[in-house]
Design an enzyme around this catalytic site. Structure first.
Site, short mmCIF file in Angstrom:
data_model
loop_
_atom_site.label_atom_id
_atom_site.label_comp_id
_atom_site.label_asym_id
_atom_site.label_seq_id
_atom_site.Cartn_x
_atom_site.Cartn_y
_atom_site.Cartn_z
CG ASP A 11 -6.78 2.35 -4.32
OD1 ASP A 11 -6.64 1.38 -5.10
OD2 ASP A 11 -6.17 3.43 -4.47
CD GLU A 43 -2.76 1.12 -0.34
OE1 GLU A 43 -2.20 1.62 -1.34
OE2 GLU A 43 -3.88 0.58 -0.38
#
Ligand SMILES: *[C@@H]1O[C@H](CO)[C@@H](O)[C@H](O)[C@H]1NC(C)=O
Length: 338
Positions: A298, A224
């Site tokens: 996401d 991430e």
């Protein structure tokens, strides 16, 4: 006292061309059991006879489960072909074989919306990635941009800084430079919640974050806010460009230690591309335990790739156990369908 060789203890003696112990039997023997096991091509436990995946037929919107032909065997592609005859089918569920119920279904919108109704990602065609295993036809999951699968309520997957391992068998020739063709641990909110909130295998030639040697594609880790090829956030020359048609990609992480390993899924051993400490800002990790396939945490859904099989484990698998899993993958004899 049981001191006979591990290969015998695991039942790895070849029966014909098939290795007896499935990948998840091997991981369990190392006390790093699968907590999720996904494949549209074959059973990943030697005794598994349940459904591998479910297809949705366009002509009447009915569904059918596709199971292995035999316990521990290859998917019944003929059953899919019969059900989908004269129409098209998509893959609507990829079942978890671990017993945890960690099935993968159509990914919902998050930081990014998908192109399907409600902002969901599209489903993959059920015939997008034909292959053979030991000469028997099966279908992989061909992810095109806009497609993706997810489970935000997974049971047993690593959270926080807990240890885990994972592997995926992928098509080494189907990739792009967009974000992100991933398989592994991600946010439960479909949004970017910050560095260290993911730990997933990435495959492709995206150069926005880290890169390995050559021009790609690379096996990297999506942690991430970055794809990592090693400890440096940018370039790591130990992470090679992948050139094989079928690739085994492995990733594992535990307290301030993680590793990328890979190899040709139809021959030969695994190599360690990185093993060492966490990149700056990623220790400790804050894993959330959702499972994604074909997208970023996401729901970034611009990438493409092909997934045949993969698992996630509890605990940090040893290199020896991963090497046995690779032997099992090689013995499955993946080949291009012709
Ligand atoms: C199948 O379902 C979709 C979505 O609800 C709908 O648009 C489509 O018309 C349905 N097709 C048939 C043949 O019923």
């Amino acid at each position: 006292m049981l001191f006979f060789p591990l290969s015998l203890a695991l039942g790895l003696v070849a029966k014909g061309s098939v290795v007896a112990a499935g990948p998840c039997n091997i991981y369990a023997s190392g006390n790093t059991p699968c907590v999720a096991a996904h494949s549209t091509t074959r059973a990943l436990y030697d005794a598994y006879t349940g459904a591998l995946y479910q297809v949705l037929r366009a002509s009447d919107n009915t569904t059918a489960d596709i199971a292995p032909l035999t316990a521990g065997g290859v998917a019944n592609a003929a059953a899919q072909d019969a059900f989908c005859d004269g129409t098209t089918c998509s893959i609507i569920i990829i079942y978890d074989q671990s017993g945890n119920g960690n099935h993968l279904t159509q990914a919902p919108p998050g930081g990014f919306a998908g192109p399907a109704p409600g902002g969901y990602d599209n489903l993959a065609s059920a015939t997008g990635a034909p292959v053979t295993l030991n000469g028997q036809k099966a279908y992989g999951v061909s992810i095109e941009p806009g497609m993706g699968y997810r489970n935000n309520n997974a049971m047993g997957t690593a959270t926080g800084d807990e240890a885990e391992g994972m592997y995926a068998v992928l098509d080494g020739t189907n990739y792009n430079d967009q974000c992100c063709f991933d398989y592994g641990n991600a946010e439960t909110s479909n949004t970017d919640t910050g560095a260290g909130h993911m730990e997933a295998i990435y495959f492709g030639d995206c150069t926005i974050w880290g890169t390995g040697s050559g021009s790609g594609p690379w096996i990297m880790a999506d942690l991430e806010n970055g794809l990592f090829s090693g400890e440096s956030a940018t370039y790591n020359d130990g992470d090679p460009s992948i050139t094989s048609r079928f690739v085994t990609a492995m990733l594992k992480g535990q307290l301030n230690e993680w590793s990328i390993r890979g190899g040709d899924a139809i021959s030969g051993p695994l190599s360690t591309y990185y093993s060492g400490g966490r990149p700056a800002g990623y220790n400790p990790m804050n894993k959330e335990g959702a499972i994604i396939l074909g997208i970023g945490g996401d729901n970034s859904n611009g990438a493409q790739g092909t997934f045949y099989e993969g698992v996630m484990t509890s605990g940090y698998p040893s290199d020896d156990i991963e090497n046995l899993v690779q032997e099992n993958i090689v013995a499955a004899k993946y080949a291009a369908f012709s």
